[in-house]
Scaffold this active site. Sequence first.
Site, PDB file in Angstrom:
ATOM      1  N   GLN B 128     -10.798  -8.396  -0.668  1.00  0.00           N
ATOM      2  CA  GLN B 128      -9.368  -8.109  -0.629  1.00  0.00           C
ATOM      3  C   GLN B 128      -8.698  -8.934   0.465  1.00  0.00           C
ATOM      4  OE1 GLN B 128      -8.304  -4.280   0.976  1.00  0.00           O
ATOM      5  NE2 GLN B 128      -6.603  -4.029  -0.457  1.00  0.00           N
ATOM      6  N   GLY B 129      -7.878  -9.883   0.065  1.00  0.00           N
ATOM      7  CA  GLY B 129      -7.181 -10.720   1.047  1.00  0.00           C
ATOM      8  C   GLY B 129      -5.734 -10.293   1.178  1.00  0.00           C
ATOM      9  N   SER B 131      -4.478  -8.276   4.381  1.00  0.00           N
ATOM     10  CA  SER B 131      -4.057  -8.318   5.793  1.00  0.00           C
ATOM     11  C   SER B 131      -4.028  -9.737   6.343  1.00  0.00           C
ATOM     12  CB  SER B 131      -5.017  -7.493   6.655  1.00  0.00           C
ATOM     13  OG  SER B 131      -5.121  -6.194   6.156  1.00  0.00           O
ATOM     14  N   SER B 163     -13.145  -7.700   4.212  1.00  0.00           N
ATOM     15  CA  SER B 163     -14.495  -7.161   4.075  1.00  0.00           C
ATOM     16  C   SER B 163     -15.269  -7.930   3.007  1.00  0.00           C
ATOM     17  CB  SER B 163     -14.445  -5.680   3.669  1.00  0.00           C
ATOM     18  OG  SER B 163     -13.720  -4.939   4.617  1.00  0.00           O
ATOM     19  N   GLU B 246      -6.967   2.361  -4.060  1.00  0.00           N
ATOM     20  CA  GLU B 246      -7.787   2.306  -2.851  1.00  0.00           C
ATOM     21  C   GLU B 246      -7.776   3.654  -2.132  1.00  0.00           C
ATOM     22  OE1 GLU B 246      -6.660  -0.758  -0.088  1.00  0.00           O
ATOM     23  OE2 GLU B 246      -8.444  -0.447   1.138  1.00  0.00           O
TER      24      GLU B 246
HETATM   25  C1  LIG Z   1     -13.425  -1.924   8.697  1.00  0.00           C
HETATM   26  C2  LIG Z   1     -12.169  -2.504   8.187  1.00  0.00           C
HETATM   27  C3  LIG Z   1     -12.164  -3.153   6.968  1.00  0.00           C
HETATM   28  C4  LIG Z   1     -10.998  -3.725   6.482  1.00  0.00           C
HETATM   29  N1  LIG Z   1     -11.069  -4.418   5.304  1.00  0.00           N
HETATM   30  C5  LIG Z   1      -9.957  -5.060   4.861  1.00  0.00           C
HETATM   31  C6  LIG Z   1     -10.036  -5.868   3.693  1.00  0.00           C
HETATM   32  O1  LIG Z   1     -11.075  -5.992   3.064  1.00  0.00           O
HETATM   33  N2  LIG Z   1      -8.933  -6.517   3.300  1.00  0.00           N
HETATM   34  C7  LIG Z   1      -7.746  -6.396   3.955  1.00  0.00           C
HETATM   35  O2  LIG Z   1      -6.779  -6.979   3.517  1.00  0.00           O
HETATM   36  N3  LIG Z   1      -7.641  -5.640   5.078  1.00  0.00           N
HETATM   37  C8  LIG Z   1      -8.729  -4.971   5.543  1.00  0.00           C
HETATM   38  N4  LIG Z   1      -8.654  -4.210   6.682  1.00  0.00           N
HETATM   39  C9  LIG Z   1      -7.387  -4.212   7.421  1.00  0.00           C
HETATM   40  C10 LIG Z   1      -6.676  -2.903   7.495  1.00  0.00           C
HETATM   41  O3  LIG Z   1      -6.011  -2.615   6.298  1.00  0.00           O
HETATM   42  C11 LIG Z   1      -5.696  -3.018   8.683  1.00  0.00           C
HETATM   43  O4  LIG Z   1      -6.477  -3.104   9.843  1.00  0.00           O
HETATM   44  C12 LIG Z   1      -4.759  -1.869   8.800  1.00  0.00           C
HETATM   45  O5  LIG Z   1      -3.860  -1.815   7.717  1.00  0.00           O
HETATM   46  C13 LIG Z   1      -3.982  -1.888  10.125  1.00  0.00           C
HETATM   47  O6  LIG Z   1      -3.386  -3.116  10.353  1.00  0.00           O
HETATM   48  P1  LIG Z   1      -3.629  -3.863  11.752  1.00  0.00           P
HETATM   49  O7  LIG Z   1      -5.087  -3.904  11.983  1.00  0.00           O
HETATM   50  O8  LIG Z   1      -2.885  -5.128  11.717  1.00  0.00           O
HETATM   51  O9  LIG Z   1      -3.012  -2.912  12.845  1.00  0.00           O
HETATM   52  P2  LIG Z   1      -1.470  -2.860  13.266  1.00  0.00           P
HETATM   53  O10 LIG Z   1      -0.634  -2.775  12.052  1.00  0.00           O
HETATM   54  O11 LIG Z   1      -1.198  -3.954  14.224  1.00  0.00           O
HETATM   55  O12 LIG Z   1      -1.425  -1.495  14.026  1.00  0.00           O
HETATM   56  C14 LIG Z   1      -1.721  -1.312  15.415  1.00  0.00           C
HETATM   57  C15 LIG Z   1      -1.400   0.116  15.800  1.00  0.00           C
HETATM   58  O13 LIG Z   1      -0.012   0.360  15.620  1.00  0.00           O
HETATM   59  C16 LIG Z   1       0.203   1.441  14.747  1.00  0.00           C
HETATM   60  N5  LIG Z   1       1.376   1.159  13.928  1.00  0.00           N
HETATM   61  C17 LIG Z   1       1.695   0.033  13.256  1.00  0.00           C
HETATM   62  N6  LIG Z   1       2.823   0.186  12.583  1.00  0.00           N
HETATM   63  C18 LIG Z   1       3.249   1.430  12.812  1.00  0.00           C
HETATM   64  C19 LIG Z   1       4.361   2.209  12.388  1.00  0.00           C
HETATM   65  N7  LIG Z   1       5.278   1.741  11.543  1.00  0.00           N
HETATM   66  N8  LIG Z   1       4.446   3.457  12.832  1.00  0.00           N
HETATM   67  C20 LIG Z   1       3.520   3.992  13.665  1.00  0.00           C
HETATM   68  N9  LIG Z   1       2.458   3.322  14.095  1.00  0.00           N
HETATM   69  C21 LIG Z   1       2.329   2.060  13.672  1.00  0.00           C
HETATM   70  C22 LIG Z   1      -1.061   1.540  13.913  1.00  0.00           C
HETATM   71  O14 LIG Z   1      -1.270   2.839  13.405  1.00  0.00           O
HETATM   72  C23 LIG Z   1      -2.122   1.138  14.924  1.00  0.00           C
HETATM   73  O15 LIG Z   1      -2.451   2.259  15.676  1.00  0.00           O
HETATM   74  C24 LIG Z   1      -9.795  -3.631   7.205  1.00  0.00           C
HETATM   75  C25 LIG Z   1      -9.790  -2.940   8.427  1.00  0.00           C
HETATM   76  C26 LIG Z   1     -10.959  -2.401   8.927  1.00  0.00           C
HETATM   77  C27 LIG Z   1     -10.913  -1.695  10.246  1.00  0.00           C
END
Ligand SMILES: Cc1cc2nc3c(=O)[nH]c(=O)nc-3n(C[C@H](O)[C@H](O)[C@H](O)COP(=O)(O)OP(=O)(O)OC[C@H]3O[C@@H](n4cnc5c(N)ncnc54)[C@H](O)[C@@H]3O)c2cc1C
Lengths: 332, 384
Positions: B128-129, B131, B163, B246
Amino acid sequence: MHFQLTKDQRALRDGTRELLAGRFGRDRLRAAVGDPALDRALWRELGAAGFFALRLPEEAGGVGLGLPEAVLVLEEAGRALLPGPLVACQLLAGAVDGVASGEKIAGLCEGEREPVLWEHPADCDELILVEGGAGPPAHGAGDGAGGAQGRTGSAYRSAPDRVACAPFASVDPLTPLARVTGLPRTEPLALDVPRLRREATLLTAAQQLGSAARTVEMAVRHAREREQFGAPVGSFQAVKHLCAQMLVRAEMARSAVYAASVTESVLDVTAAKLLADEAAVDNARDCLQVHGGMGFTWEADVHLHLKRAWLRAARWEVAHEAEELLAAGLIA
Amino acid sequence: MDLTYTPEEEDFRARLRSWLGTVLPGLPAKPAATDWPGRRAYDTAWQRMLYDAGYAGLHWPEDAGGQGATPTQHLIFLEETERAGAPYVGANFVGLLHAGPTLAAEGTAEQRARWLPPILRGDEIWCQGFSEPDAGSDLAALRTRAVRDGDTYVVSGAKIWTSHAEVADWCELLVRTDPAAPKHRGISWLAMPMDAPGVTVRPLRTLAGSAEFAEVFLDGVRIPVSHRVGAENDGWRVTMVTLSFERGTAFVGEVVACRRVLGALARAARANGRWDDAVLRRRLGRLNAQFAALWRLTQWNVSEAQQGGGVPGTGGSVFKLRYSHARQELYDTAAEVLGAGALDADHEWVADRLSSLSYTIAAGTSQIQQNIVAERILGLPKGR
Ligand SMILES: Cc1cc2nc3c(=O)[nH]c(=O)nc-3n(C[C@H](O)[C@H](O)[C@H](O)COP(=O)(O)OP(=O)(O)OC[C@H]3O[C@@H](n4cnc5c(N)ncnc54)[C@H](O)[C@@H]3O)c2cc1C
């Protein structure tokens, strides 16, 4: 598997909600805060509507429904904050004359829980004392339904004037309490005490669920109406997240309570009570927080939900007992 | 309210159980957590066995190559495979649980014929691309560009936290096809072959020590326009379909697994004397109630979906919120039972404790789920 309310169950729930809204609306609730004596006319009306005889067989003049339906009805009572020994009357409808029709009001108290508390002492025509019968049956989570009468516990009935009491200032203005200091055990009652206990626990949990769901609505409504910083407070994330967690608690409790009403297993009932207590108490607290200063007033109904939730949480299965039972269930 | 299963459902369960009983003992040993090629081979071999036995894509529609099973049968499948200790979907996760269902719901006949059978047979792995480094919770802020050149898109940008990217054959890729449009409007959903020139995968080491996800760099990658699912610039709507799959069904089997672990924890505590600690015991009791209720909530959501049919609803967010935290508490409690053993990274419970930390982040963080519950279920006003 169709773990959803049937059409009839939804109709029963909606009908009960309407009846209670009509007969025990906000004005009546607030009047009861000033004068908590039970409304006998309402009690008889509930009796006539089948509220207490819900589970009695039709041959015996009952409605012939089951535990899931009783749960739905008590959930509505919990929403409306309807006061009175509702669980007791629901459970004693077949055992004590006049209770099914709402003519008589019977109370239940647990003999071992210190202090032994009696709800609505001035309103009860009978008091039933329950002793023993707690915990799981010998074989873990077995249903125990239809087991031998009075198998491992006992019950006694008494006329109120034979019960010795000391005053007790109830935290819940809608539920007067007396502390029982002496209760004669002369008139044994043939009841399946473990089952009665299980059902009392579940029906108490159902009321907690109703209260928990109601406080979510109250919080959400206030959060949409009250404005600060030029916007409804519900647009602020800190408030939103409180509300979201309230819904999660209520929905967890709902799944657990409904499932326990279907399986009747001791562990399911115990889990349901634990989660419903948590949902009712924590939701009332969060609802109070969402209401701000208004929430801390006598005028707002929030404290009535919180106090009743505390009271119910301290009855039948209390948290530490439930947790021990559920822990034991893991290694049974 | 009915929790009993129909005779047909019980029959299905019995057949599945007996099949599992015959095939599981012959499975090879699980590869090490860090051996990604080994894990791919293991997971796809299992998928092939499911396919040959008629259990692949159980809940997919028949015209997508699935078995057209009801949500309840799918629930039974997840319950029984988990209970029997069968392999987890693993590397097949994205293909089976969200790319596949999205293609089935939104793809053209040719797209379905091209991509669905290999997913079901275990021949092709998807990732899944979505993020990007600067587009996580705010997914619609993604910047990876796709510029049309005749009948191909030329894609440049970077994805992150992908992932299984190292072992994937295809990627469900979100790209910006109209940079001038409002941010939700200019996105398209593409199927990208991972071996296309210009794709570079750089594994990222997770806190658990293994490279479970990766950064994916895209430099002038050419993707045929025919690989676009849904209309150009309509990718956000398609994405919502993907995310609902999902979040809707992905965790069902895991609740069963957690209940198994909880029982094992209690027995371990009994064996090592920690059981005498009333605080720990009561914590285990409370977790028992949590997971029992999560299972009931699952049954509630599934029977609701069965009634409604189609794409799972927002009830998944309510579930995910409590489940992700309960799972973390489960493994924190495991650490208490283990004592000094909780410092042994090779212990299964310790590895699971580390991985449980991702549950409140992946597939939408807890904060985002709370926004969804508050705004879409409770109807509170959108924040600014
Ligand atoms: C193990 C793992 C596997 C993953 N696999 C995939 C994958 O295969 N493909 C893919 O595309 N993505 C994948 N992800 C990505 C995942 O979907 C994102 O990490 C997630 O959506 C959060 O985005 P971010 O990491 O950029 O955090 P951010 O969005 O930067 O968030 C940082 C912090 O700010 C908070 N925050 C952000 N916006 C708000 C808001 N509006 N209100 C309140 N709080 C907020 C969040 O809750 C978090 O605590 C994976 C993540 C993990 C940990």
